[in-house]
Write a protein that holds these residues in place. Structure first.
Motif, short mmCIF file in Angstrom:
data_model
loop_
_atom_site.label_atom_id
_atom_site.label_comp_id
_atom_site.label_asym_id
_atom_site.label_seq_id
_atom_site.Cartn_x
_atom_site.Cartn_y
_atom_site.Cartn_z
N VAL A 117 10.32 -11.41 -2.49
CA VAL A 117 9.62 -11.68 -1.22
C VAL A 117 8.11 -11.68 -1.48
O VAL A 117 7.61 -10.82 -2.21
N PRO A 118 7.38 -12.62 -0.89
CA PRO A 118 5.93 -12.66 -1.13
C PRO A 118 5.15 -11.62 -0.33
O PRO A 118 5.71 -10.91 0.51
N LEU A 119 3.84 -11.58 -0.60
CA LEU A 119 2.96 -10.65 0.11
C LEU A 119 2.75 -11.10 1.55
O LEU A 119 2.77 -12.29 1.86
N SER A 120 2.49 -10.11 2.40
CA SER A 120 2.05 -10.40 3.77
C SER A 120 0.55 -10.67 3.73
O SER A 120 -0.10 -10.46 2.68
N LYS A 121 -0.01 -11.06 4.86
CA LYS A 121 -1.47 -11.26 4.94
C LYS A 121 -2.18 -9.95 4.57
O LYS A 121 -3.15 -9.95 3.80
N LYS A 122 -1.65 -8.85 5.08
CA LYS A 122 -2.26 -7.54 4.75
C LYS A 122 -2.14 -7.28 3.24
O LYS A 122 -3.08 -6.78 2.61
N GLY A 123 -1.01 -7.65 2.66
CA GLY A 123 -0.81 -7.45 1.22
C GLY A 123 -1.79 -8.27 0.40
O GLY A 123 -2.28 -7.81 -0.64
N ILE A 124 -2.07 -9.48 0.87
CA ILE A 124 -3.06 -10.33 0.17
C ILE A 124 -4.43 -9.65 0.21
O ILE A 124 -5.13 -9.56 -0.80
N ASP A 125 -4.78 -9.14 1.38
CA ASP A 125 -6.08 -8.45 1.50
C ASP A 125 -6.11 -7.20 0.61
O ASP A 125 -7.13 -6.91 -0.03
N GLU A 126 -5.00 -6.49 0.56
CA GLU A 126 -4.95 -5.28 -0.28
C GLU A 126 -5.14 -5.63 -1.76
O GLU A 126 -5.82 -4.93 -2.50
N ALA A 127 -4.52 -6.74 -2.16
CA ALA A 127 -4.63 -7.14 -3.57
C ALA A 127 -6.06 -7.53 -3.92
O ALA A 127 -6.57 -7.18 -5.00
N ILE A 128 -6.71 -8.21 -3.00
CA ILE A 128 -8.11 -8.60 -3.24
C ILE A 128 -8.99 -7.35 -3.29
O ILE A 128 -9.86 -7.22 -4.16
N GLU A 129 -8.73 -6.44 -2.39
CA GLU A 129 -9.49 -5.18 -2.38
C GLU A 129 -9.27 -4.40 -3.68
O GLU A 129 -10.20 -3.87 -4.28
N ALA A 130 -8.02 -4.37 -4.13
CA ALA A 130 -7.71 -3.69 -5.40
C ALA A 130 -8.49 -4.34 -6.53
O ALA A 130 -9.03 -3.67 -7.41
N GLY A 131 -8.58 -5.66 -6.50
CA GLY A 131 -9.32 -6.40 -7.53
C GLY A 131 -10.78 -6.02 -7.56
O GLY A 131 -11.38 -5.88 -8.64
N LYS A 132 -11.35 -5.81 -6.37
CA LYS A 132 -12.77 -5.39 -6.34
C LYS A 132 -12.93 -4.03 -6.99
O LYS A 132 -13.92 -3.77 -7.68
N ARG A 133 -11.97 -3.18 -6.76
CA ARG A 133 -12.08 -1.81 -7.28
C ARG A 133 -12.00 -1.75 -8.81
O ARG A 133 -12.52 -0.82 -9.42
#
Ligand SMILES: O=C(O)[C@H](O)COP(=O)(O)O
Length: 345
Positions: A117-133
């Protein structure tokens, strides 16, 4: 502090982390980046995205036959130095673990397991946020599960990385796939990060709970029974995998395929799942089967380990690219970030 609290702590670091700052006497590495070649990493029989070979447990013990070549990189990863420090005692590497961001079935509170199952919109945002960290932490090799929610997380996170290398999926599932995905430019390889997808890092197989609503299942079978299925160490859900069974394949894969990369000085990111990562953390932190029960991982929160002198040292969760603490752990991380800063100027 209980294991749960420890792992849910965001942006904090163990206080002894600064002890390492100036204790690191190894010679600084020069600008040689040892890159694994023959399509970056020559690992026989690697599965590619989406292939879940449930019958291949034994085949999962894959031999790495990586031949290496040296390439000059303007911003060297602080991977193995050229000082000959190739043995277990002297190598040092960063290991980033990320549980995928929220998926569309996490959002609906459904048991997911190995359903893709793919990411939700929130999951996409979380992944981008994780990338910044983690954007200033070196990454030489990426391992993901065969499931798209982990792969989306890794790819979205890497869009934020300051080094701007391109993650490239390895396709070694057949001779033809290998031949057709070859890269013929050393320069391009140098600007790429190999991505290895493996079913062994998949979420635990949730058996006949897959697709069921978690709350409805608790209402039907009782909260306690569902808790046992979800969090006991060795009791599997109906026709599914227990955490112990999941650990058997995830930890074997970590030990056979990922640990050798770390020991050779490669900085590794693993994007995977709640239970495959709980298994790996159990191994890294030497948790008992009792302690692992209370270990909960949040979606999309990266966790950093440093492998130093043959030991894995947990360093918490990087709070952000400009946060000082993480780079103070080792001189190499500090240098890497400094070079990235210079590159931007
Ligand atoms: O597979 C799932 O449903 C979740 O990703 C993990 O489930 P859990 O929290 O029950 O382990």
């Amino acid at each position: 502090m209980g294991a749960e609290a420890c792992y849910q702590t965001i942006g904090t670091f163990q206080s002894h982390s600064f002890l390492n700052i100036f204790n690191h006497h190894q010679k600084l590495q020069n600008n040689l980046l040892k890159f694994v070649t023959k399509d970056f990493i020559n690992i026989n029989g690697l599965s590619s995205r989406g292939s879940y070979h449930s019958g291949q447990r034994n085949c999962g013990i894959i031999r790495s036959s990586a031949s290496q070549t040296s390439l000059v990189d303007p911003v060297s990863s602080p991977s193995r130095s050229d000082t000959g420090e190739t043995n277990k005692k002297s190598s040092e590497a960063a290991l980033i673990l990320i549980r995928h961001g929220e998926s569309l079935w996490n959002e609906k509170n459904l048991f997911t397991g190995c359903v893709d199952v793919p990411l939700s919109k929130k999951g996409i945002d979380e992944a981008i946020e994780a990338g910044k960290r983690i954007s200033s932490i070196p990454v030489d090799v990426i391992f993901t599960s065969a499931l798209i929610r982990a792969q989306m997380t890794a790819m979205l996170a890497m869009t934020q990385h300051r080094r701007k290398k391109v993650p490239v999926f390895m396709h070694n599932e057949s001779e033809q796939a290998r031949a057709w995905s070859q890269v013929f430019s050393e320069d391009t390889k140098k600007q790429s990060i190999p991505v290895i997808a493996s079913w062994q890092l998949n979420e635990r197989m949730y058996g006949e709970l897959q697709g069921l609503d978690k709350q409805e299942t608790a209402d039907r079978y009782g909260k306690e029974q569902v808790h046992v299925w979800r969090r006991s160490y060795d009791i599997p859900p109906p026709n599914g995998e227990s955490l112990e069974m999941c650990a058997e394949r995830a930890v074997a894969y970590f030990r056979d395929q990922i640990e050798p990369q770390l020991l050779s000085g490669k900085n590794v990111m693993i994007a995977a799942h709640g239970n495959s990562l709980r298994s790996i953390i159990m191994y890294l932190d030497k948790l008992t089967s009792q302690e692992v029960i209370s270990l909960e991982l949040s979606t999309g929160i990266p966790m950093l380990y440093i492998l130093k002198e043959g030991r894995f040292i947990r360093r918490g969760s990087p709070a952000g690219p400009s946060e000082a603490g993480v780079y103070a752990y080792t001189r190499r991380l500090a240098l890497y970030r400094q070079k990235l800063d210079e590159m931007v100027q």
